[in-house]
Design an enzyme around this catalytic site. Sequence first.
Site, PDB file in Angstrom:
ATOM      1  N   GLY A 154      -0.769  -8.197  12.453  1.00 62.36           N
ATOM      2  CA  GLY A 154       0.149  -9.061  11.724  1.00 62.36           C
ATOM      3  C   GLY A 154      -0.540 -10.071  10.819  1.00 62.36           C
ATOM      4  O   GLY A 154      -1.126 -11.057  11.302  1.00 62.36           O
ATOM      5  N   PRO A 163       7.336 -13.140   5.502  1.00 61.06           N
ATOM      6  CA  PRO A 163       8.379 -12.954   4.478  1.00 61.06           C
ATOM      7  C   PRO A 163       7.997 -13.542   3.119  1.00 61.06           C
ATOM      8  O   PRO A 163       8.286 -12.953   2.091  1.00 61.06           O
ATOM      9  CB  PRO A 163       9.596 -13.674   5.078  1.00 61.06           C
ATOM     10  N   ASN A 164       7.331 -14.690   3.109  1.00 63.55           N
ATOM     11  CA  ASN A 164       7.013 -15.321   1.820  1.00 63.55           C
ATOM     12  C   ASN A 164       5.528 -15.317   1.482  1.00 63.55           C
ATOM     13  O   ASN A 164       5.108 -15.950   0.511  1.00 63.55           O
ATOM     14  CB  ASN A 164       7.544 -16.760   1.795  1.00 63.55           C
ATOM     15  N   ILE A 167       7.466  20.003 -11.473  1.00 64.68           N
ATOM     16  CA  ILE A 167       7.171  21.445 -11.481  1.00 64.68           C
ATOM     17  C   ILE A 167       8.221  22.221 -10.676  1.00 64.68           C
ATOM     18  O   ILE A 167       8.645  23.298 -11.066  1.00 64.68           O
ATOM     19  CB  ILE A 167       5.733  21.704 -10.958  1.00 64.68           C
ATOM     20  N   GLY A 204      11.225  21.349 -10.447  1.00 63.51           N
ATOM     21  CA  GLY A 204      12.517  21.210 -11.128  1.00 63.51           C
ATOM     22  C   GLY A 204      13.609  20.778 -10.162  1.00 63.51           C
ATOM     23  O   GLY A 204      13.367  19.971  -9.263  1.00 63.51           O
ATOM     24  N   GLU A 243      -1.283  -2.664   2.286  1.00 65.59           N
ATOM     25  CA  GLU A 243      -2.693  -3.128   2.371  1.00 65.59           C
ATOM     26  C   GLU A 243      -3.184  -3.649   1.024  1.00 65.59           C
ATOM     27  O   GLU A 243      -4.357  -3.499   0.671  1.00 65.59           O
ATOM     28  CB  GLU A 243      -3.607  -2.051   2.966  1.00 65.59           C
ATOM     29  N   GLU A 286      -2.057  -4.272  -8.072  1.00 65.38           N
ATOM     30  CA  GLU A 286      -2.410  -5.491  -8.817  1.00 65.38           C
ATOM     31  C   GLU A 286      -3.439  -6.316  -8.036  1.00 65.38           C
ATOM     32  O   GLU A 286      -4.382  -6.863  -8.618  1.00 65.38           O
ATOM     33  CB  GLU A 286      -1.142  -6.319  -9.104  1.00 65.38           C
TER      34      GLU A 286
HETATM   35  N1  COS Z   1     -14.604 -10.270   2.951  1.00 67.83           N
HETATM   36  C1  COS Z   1     -15.046 -11.445   3.480  1.00 67.83           C
HETATM   37  N2  COS Z   1     -14.609 -12.658   3.052  1.00 67.83           N
HETATM   38  C2  COS Z   1     -13.714 -12.669   2.056  1.00 67.83           C
HETATM   39  C3  COS Z   1     -13.208 -11.486   1.463  1.00 67.83           C
HETATM   40  C4  COS Z   1     -13.722 -10.252   1.935  1.00 67.83           C
HETATM   41  N3  COS Z   1     -13.297  -9.101   1.417  1.00 67.83           N
HETATM   42  N4  COS Z   1     -12.327 -11.817   0.516  1.00 67.83           N
HETATM   43  C5  COS Z   1     -12.256 -13.160   0.492  1.00 67.83           C
HETATM   44  N5  COS Z   1     -13.094 -13.661   1.432  1.00 67.83           N
HETATM   45  C6  COS Z   1     -13.371 -15.084   1.712  1.00 67.83           C
HETATM   46  C7  COS Z   1     -13.830 -15.770   0.426  1.00 67.83           C
HETATM   47  O1  COS Z   1     -15.220 -15.641   0.254  1.00 67.83           O
HETATM   48  C8  COS Z   1     -13.420 -17.215   0.687  1.00 67.83           C
HETATM   49  O2  COS Z   1     -14.410 -17.812   1.497  1.00 67.83           O
HETATM   50  P1  COS Z   1     -14.830 -19.375   1.261  1.00 67.83           P
HETATM   51  O3  COS Z   1     -13.558 -20.141   1.546  1.00 67.83           O
HETATM   52  O4  COS Z   1     -15.894 -19.624   2.266  1.00 67.83           O
HETATM   53  O5  COS Z   1     -15.246 -19.488  -0.153  1.00 67.83           O
HETATM   54  C9  COS Z   1     -12.143 -17.063   1.510  1.00 67.83           C
HETATM   55  O6  COS Z   1     -12.168 -15.740   2.071  1.00 67.83           O
HETATM   56  C10 COS Z   1     -10.898 -17.216   0.687  1.00 67.83           C
HETATM   57  O7  COS Z   1     -10.992 -16.246  -0.341  1.00 67.83           O
HETATM   58  P2  COS Z   1     -10.215 -16.352  -1.724  1.00 67.83           P
HETATM   59  O8  COS Z   1     -10.359 -17.758  -2.247  1.00 67.83           O
HETATM   60  O9  COS Z   1     -10.657 -15.222  -2.590  1.00 67.83           O
HETATM   61  O10 COS Z   1      -8.713 -16.142  -1.243  1.00 67.83           O
HETATM   62  P3  COS Z   1      -7.396 -16.021  -2.075  1.00 67.83           P
HETATM   63  O11 COS Z   1      -6.378 -16.841  -1.383  1.00 67.83           O
HETATM   64  O12 COS Z   1      -7.647 -16.263  -3.539  1.00 67.83           O
HETATM   65  O13 COS Z   1      -6.939 -14.498  -1.837  1.00 67.83           O
HETATM   66  C11 COS Z   1      -6.801 -12.141  -2.186  1.00 67.83           C
HETATM   67  C12 COS Z   1      -7.667 -13.411  -2.192  1.00 67.83           C
HETATM   68  C13 COS Z   1      -5.659 -12.212  -3.159  1.00 67.83           C
HETATM   69  C14 COS Z   1      -7.754 -11.011  -2.572  1.00 67.83           C
HETATM   70  C15 COS Z   1      -6.258 -11.905  -0.740  1.00 67.83           C
HETATM   71  O14 COS Z   1      -5.293 -12.864  -0.398  1.00 67.83           O
HETATM   72  C16 COS Z   1      -5.624 -10.539  -0.571  1.00 67.83           C
HETATM   73  O15 COS Z   1      -6.326  -9.539  -0.365  1.00 67.83           O
HETATM   74  N6  COS Z   1      -4.288 -10.467  -0.611  1.00 67.83           N
HETATM   75  C17 COS Z   1      -3.564  -9.255  -0.305  1.00 67.83           C
HETATM   76  C18 COS Z   1      -3.388  -9.174   1.164  1.00 67.83           C
HETATM   77  C19 COS Z   1      -2.972  -7.812   1.569  1.00 67.83           C
HETATM   78  O16 COS Z   1      -3.621  -6.821   1.300  1.00 67.83           O
HETATM   79  N7  COS Z   1      -1.845  -7.777   2.289  1.00 67.83           N
HETATM   80  C20 COS Z   1      -1.304  -6.553   2.738  1.00 67.83           C
HETATM   81  C21 COS Z   1      -1.450  -6.452   4.187  1.00 67.83           C
HETATM   82  S1  COS Z   1      -0.601  -5.023   4.652  1.00 67.83           S
HETATM   83  S2  COS Z   1      -1.400  -4.528   6.270  1.00 67.83           S
END
Ligand code: COS
Length: 379
Positions: free
Chosen positions: A124, A128-129, A337, A339, A363, A367
């Site tokens: 988890g 929701p938001n 294909i 149809g 996951e 984007e």
């Molecule tokens: N591995 C290890 N550490 C990571 C990492 C990775 N792949 N990605 C980010 N971090 C670390 C960063 O280095 C940063 O560390 P510091 O605070 O020490 O600098 C910290 O985590 C925060 O990272 P960041 O500032 O990049 O976080 P953001 O809030 O900007 O979010 C994204 C980054 C958007 C990439 C992330 O929120 C994301 O992947 N979102 C999608 C989540 C997702 O896939 N949800 C679906 C789940 S369905 S099972």
Amino acid sequence: MNFEHNEITSQVTQMARDFAHQHIKPYVMEWDESQEFPVHVFKEMGKLGLMGVLVPEKWGGAGLTYFEYKAVIEEISKVCGSIGLSLAAHNSLCTGHILAFGNDEQKNKYLPKLATAEWIGAWGLTEPNTGSDAGNMKTTAIKEGDEWVINGTKNWITHGISGDLAVVMCRTGEPRSKNNSTAFLIERGTPGFSGGKKENKLGMRASETSEMIFDNCRIPDANRLGNVGQGFKQAMQVLDGGRISIASLSLGIAKGAYEAALKYAQERQQFDKPIASFQGISFKLADMATEIEAADLLTLQACDVKNKGGNVTKISAMAKYYASEVSVKVSTDAVQIFGGYGYTKDFPVEKFYRDSKLCTIGEGTSEIQKMVISREVLK
Ligand code: COS
């Protein structure tokens, strides 16, 4: 680079293929219609080691590599994306998180149960938001003595109702502050933990997706996974590996749709010729085959880096992004294909078409993958 199957990968691939054809294929549409999550199938897969593919043998797993893991997810997803998705969530997310960040006691207690499918795992992060903005979670864990009190709702959780164990990320610090979340292990049956609304989905209908609700749920500090404040970073690392499994799921769906379309195009006669003899169809097949091959190579590359212990943040996001988009495109072309027949439930391609869309969302959306990739290339 040589990515040819070795003997072990070939055997595991054949075993997963046989299992899918014998135990999944006859029931695919029935489960899809009824949205039944067929727990018994996962129990059977547990007996074959498919529920702990990457878990070392000492904890009851198969102790295999990402190459075999990719092959298993792919073979199952060629037949049913829903079962492939649940398999991926169980192996990569719940089990994978404990394998990567659990202490010995936690690994000894939980991994054998998960790897054999005695227990089904959930994971988890999403709320929701807070979907893409996963770090902004609202579910809190507050320390009281030697216990944590958890409150909040997670949603879009695979096995949120049927999972026996959930790894849950909770906020333990101030909103929007650095290192403000922590991961916890929460067993089904813990007072204050319940499954919520089950989603009625476009595709992946036999994979259970639901809310998980925490209402003053108390768990001991022994159930904390890793250090306080590391939950988000752990989750990001777990998703780095998980995205390889979604790339494999996407590939399975794409290959299933392509194989069905290829066969149909050679059999279906129009204007006294098989439709494959028309360039409008044969060029579609050429594009499908090329894009599948490219997505396959990217995914194998991600597996290779992961097997060697390298950083897969960029390559797994590339593989997931590209393979999932290919999956949607290939399954869309497969319906074209076929149809009118492709638009009916008498042929498998409409289901591949519906299932494939999840791959560009779950996951991390396409984007978000582009955000991850661009951040890496601009470093
Ligand atoms: N591995 C290890 N550490 C990571 C990492 C990775 N792949 N990605 C980010 N971090 C670390 C960063 O280095 C940063 O560390 P510091 O605070 O020490 O600098 C910290 O985590 C925060 O990272 P960041 O500032 O990049 O976080 P953001 O809030 O900007 O979010 C994204 C980054 C958007 C990439 C992330 O929120 C994301 O992947 N979102 C999608 C989540 C997702 O896939 N949800 C679906 C789940 S369905 S099972």
